[in-house]
Every structure is written in C-alpha cells, then in structure tokens.
Design a protein around this motif. Structure first.
Motif, PDB file in Angstrom:
ATOM      1  N   LYS A  77      26.509 -49.905  26.550  1.00 53.84           N
ATOM      2  CA  LYS A  77      25.516 -50.049  25.488  1.00 53.84           C
ATOM      3  C   LYS A  77      26.094 -49.539  24.180  1.00 53.84           C
ATOM      4  CE  LYS A  77      21.786 -50.598  28.291  1.00 53.84           C
ATOM      5  NZ  LYS A  77      20.661 -51.434  28.169  1.00 53.84           N
ATOM      6  N   ARG A  78      25.501 -49.987  23.066  1.00 55.33           N
ATOM      7  CA  ARG A  78      25.879 -49.424  21.778  1.00 55.33           C
ATOM      8  C   ARG A  78      25.583 -47.935  21.814  1.00 55.33           C
ATOM      9  NH1 ARG A  78      26.056 -53.108  17.197  1.00 55.33           N
ATOM     10  NH2 ARG A  78      26.490 -51.174  16.124  1.00 55.33           N
ATOM     11  N   ILE A  79      26.436 -47.121  21.237  1.00 54.74           N
ATOM     12  CA  ILE A  79      26.324 -45.677  21.366  1.00 54.74           C
ATOM     13  C   ILE A  79      25.001 -45.153  20.815  1.00 54.74           C
ATOM     14  CG2 ILE A  79      27.283 -43.507  20.504  1.00 54.74           C
ATOM     15  CD1 ILE A  79      30.014 -44.670  20.953  1.00 54.74           C
ATOM     16  N   ASN A  80      24.525 -45.703  19.709  1.00 52.71           N
ATOM     17  CA  ASN A  80      23.299 -45.184  19.132  1.00 52.71           C
ATOM     18  C   ASN A  80      22.051 -45.669  19.859  1.00 52.71           C
ATOM     19  OD1 ASN A  80      23.735 -47.795  18.232  1.00 52.71           O
ATOM     20  ND2 ASN A  80      22.720 -47.470  16.306  1.00 52.71           N
ATOM     21  N   CYS A  85      22.882 -41.660  27.134  1.00 52.73           N
ATOM     22  CA  CYS A  85      23.691 -40.830  26.232  1.00 52.73           C
ATOM     23  C   CYS A  85      22.860 -40.200  25.117  1.00 52.73           C
ATOM     24  CB  CYS A  85      24.804 -41.670  25.612  1.00 52.73           C
ATOM     25  SG  CYS A  85      26.009 -42.266  26.787  1.00 52.73           S
ATOM     26  N   GLU A  86      21.556 -40.425  25.104  1.00 51.83           N
ATOM     27  CA  GLU A  86      20.654 -39.910  24.074  1.00 51.83           C
ATOM     28  C   GLU A  86      21.103 -40.351  22.686  1.00 51.83           C
ATOM     29  OE1 GLU A  86      20.477 -35.709  24.588  1.00 51.83           O
ATOM     30  OE2 GLU A  86      19.605 -35.858  26.567  1.00 51.83           O
ATOM     31  N   GLY A  87      21.051 -41.654  22.458  1.00 49.84           N
ATOM     32  CA  GLY A  87      21.492 -42.226  21.193  1.00 49.84           C
ATOM     33  C   GLY A  87      20.676 -41.740  20.008  1.00 49.84           C
ATOM     34  N   ALA A  88      21.297 -41.727  18.848  1.00 48.47           N
ATOM     35  CA  ALA A  88      20.681 -41.199  17.636  1.00 48.47           C
ATOM     36  C   ALA A  88      19.538 -42.080  17.131  1.00 48.47           C
ATOM     37  CB  ALA A  88      21.733 -41.048  16.549  1.00 48.47           C
ATOM     38  N   SER A  89      19.502 -43.348  17.462  1.00 47.62           N
ATOM     39  CA  SER A  89      18.449 -44.240  16.988  1.00 47.62           C
ATOM     40  C   SER A  89      17.236 -44.261  17.899  1.00 47.62           C
ATOM     41  CB  SER A  89      18.987 -45.665  16.855  1.00 47.62           C
ATOM     42  OG  SER A  89      19.966 -45.725  15.853  1.00 47.62           O
ATOM     43  N   LEU A  90      17.252 -43.460  18.949  1.00 51.94           N
ATOM     44  CA  LEU A  90      16.133 -43.419  19.881  1.00 51.94           C
ATOM     45  C   LEU A  90      15.255 -42.207  19.591  1.00 51.94           C
ATOM     46  CD1 LEU A  90      18.016 -44.278  23.158  1.00 51.94           C
ATOM     47  CD2 LEU A  90      16.731 -45.816  21.697  1.00 51.94           C
ATOM     48  N   ARG A  97      13.640 -45.782  17.199  1.00 56.60           N
ATOM     49  CA  ARG A  97      12.824 -45.027  16.262  1.00 56.60           C
ATOM     50  C   ARG A  97      12.088 -45.924  15.269  1.00 56.60           C
ATOM     51  NH1 ARG A  97      13.504 -39.872  15.915  1.00 56.60           N
ATOM     52  NH2 ARG A  97      15.607 -40.001  16.713  1.00 56.60           N
ATOM     53  N   GLN A  98      12.716 -46.996  14.840  1.00 51.87           N
ATOM     54  CA  GLN A  98      12.080 -47.856  13.843  1.00 51.87           C
ATOM     55  C   GLN A  98      10.920 -48.671  14.406  1.00 51.87           C
ATOM     56  OE1 GLN A  98      14.634 -50.838  12.247  1.00 51.87           O
ATOM     57  NE2 GLN A  98      15.383 -51.503  14.241  1.00 51.87           N
ATOM     58  N   TRP A  99      10.848 -48.832  15.728  1.00 52.03           N
ATOM     59  CA  TRP A  99       9.789 -49.636  16.341  1.00 52.03           C
ATOM     60  C   TRP A  99       8.733 -48.804  17.058  1.00 52.03           C
ATOM     61  CZ3 TRP A  99       9.937 -54.087  14.222  1.00 52.03           C
ATOM     62  CH2 TRP A  99      11.143 -54.667  13.892  1.00 52.03           C
ATOM     63  N   CYS A 100       8.854 -47.497  17.052  1.00 52.86           N
ATOM     64  CA  CYS A 100       7.897 -46.654  17.764  1.00 52.86           C
ATOM     65  C   CYS A 100       6.714 -46.315  16.845  1.00 52.86           C
ATOM     66  CB  CYS A 100       8.574 -45.360  18.221  1.00 52.86           C
ATOM     67  SG  CYS A 100       7.484 -44.279  19.155  1.00 52.86           S
ATOM     68  N   LYS A 101       5.535 -46.785  17.225  1.00 55.53           N
ATOM     69  CA  LYS A 101       4.334 -46.546  16.417  1.00 55.53           C
ATOM     70  C   LYS A 101       3.971 -45.063  16.405  1.00 55.53           C
ATOM     71  CE  LYS A 101       2.626 -50.918  15.841  1.00 55.53           C
ATOM     72  NZ  LYS A 101       2.022 -51.509  14.709  1.00 55.53           N
ATOM     73  N   CYS A 103       5.937 -42.544  16.369  1.00 53.64           N
ATOM     74  CA  CYS A 103       6.829 -41.811  15.460  1.00 53.64           C
ATOM     75  C   CYS A 103       6.702 -42.290  14.017  1.00 53.64           C
ATOM     76  CB  CYS A 103       8.276 -41.969  15.914  1.00 53.64           C
ATOM     77  SG  CYS A 103       8.632 -41.130  17.459  1.00 53.64           S
ATOM     78  N   GLY A 104       5.870 -43.266  13.759  1.00 52.52           N
ATOM     79  CA  GLY A 104       5.689 -43.748  12.388  1.00 52.52           C
ATOM     80  C   GLY A 104       6.512 -44.970  12.043  1.00 52.52           C
ATOM     81  N   GLY A 105       6.985 -45.681  13.041  1.00 48.29           N
ATOM     82  CA  GLY A 105       7.766 -46.892  12.787  1.00 48.29           C
ATOM     83  C   GLY A 105       6.864 -48.090  12.543  1.00 48.29           C
ATOM     84  N   LYS A 106       7.423 -49.269  12.608  1.00 43.62           N
ATOM     85  CA  LYS A 106       6.683 -50.511  12.320  1.00 43.62           C
ATOM     86  C   LYS A 106       5.700 -50.853  13.397  1.00 43.62           C
ATOM     87  CE  LYS A 106      10.402 -52.462   9.648  1.00 43.62           C
ATOM     88  NZ  LYS A 106      11.367 -53.500   9.515  1.00 43.62           N
TER      89      LYS A 106
END
Length: 106
Positions: A77-80, A85-90, A97-101, A103-106
């Motif tokens: 998988k992509r590293i993030n 691996c607990e990617g930085a974008s999760l 993170r950008q799609w999680c309602k 957490c305030g995402g879209k």
C-alpha cells in the motif's frame, strides 16, 4: 533566465542529515541510499513502471520517464494510506482524514 548552481563534485564526504527515520513512513528516509536495490521494469495495465526494492521490505516505483517516486510499504500500500503501518493520512477512526465526517472532513 535561470542560473545554474555550481556543483561541488570534488567533495566525497557524505552527510546524512535525514538519517532519523520517521516510524510512520516505515523508515524510508534512512533506506533510500541503499546499495542493495534491484531495478525492475514491469508492465501494468496503465503503463510501464520502474520499481526499486527498499531495505525495509517496501518498494518505490514511478512511471518510465517521470521524476517523482511513489513509496509503498511492505504490505503493498502507499505508505501514507496503510492501516497496518499507521499512515499519516489516516485518522483515529481508520479512514482517510479528508473523508471522515467525524474528524471534520468532506
């Protein structure tokens, strides 16, 4: 017009300022200048890729003719974006993170 920087090819000392590896990225910064790499040209459905195995079990790949590398963990998988691996974008909920309602995402 752009000026070219003068290269200092006479110095042979290697400085490793990025030797501290980030555990979330799988230690890619420390393994990039590896001597144990194998270059493979492979064909995928959408084009040809150049792939180099890294010491940490992952690999980096790019399309033939481009400059930017995409880094992948040992799970493929992509590293993030790797949950293992607990990617930085999760986020803490296991979503991007950008799609999680929550957490305030879209």
């Amino acid at each position: 017009k752009r000026k070219r920087r003068a290269s200092t090819s006479t110095s042979t000392s290697s400085t490793s300022s990025s030797s501290s590896s980030n555990p979330k990225r799988g230690g890619v910064a420390a393994t990039m200048p590896s001597t144990k790499r194998k270059q493979v040209s492979m064909t995928a459905d959408d084009g040809e890729y150049e792939e180099i195995q890294l010491e940490n079990g992952g690999f980096k790949r790019r399309r033939i003719g481009t400059k930017r590398w995409s880094y992948y963990c040992l799970h493929g998988k992509r590293i993030n974006l790797c949950k293992v691996c607990e990617g930085a974008s999760l986020c803490e909920h296991g979503r991007e993170r950008q799609w999680c309602k929550e957490c305030g995402g879209k």
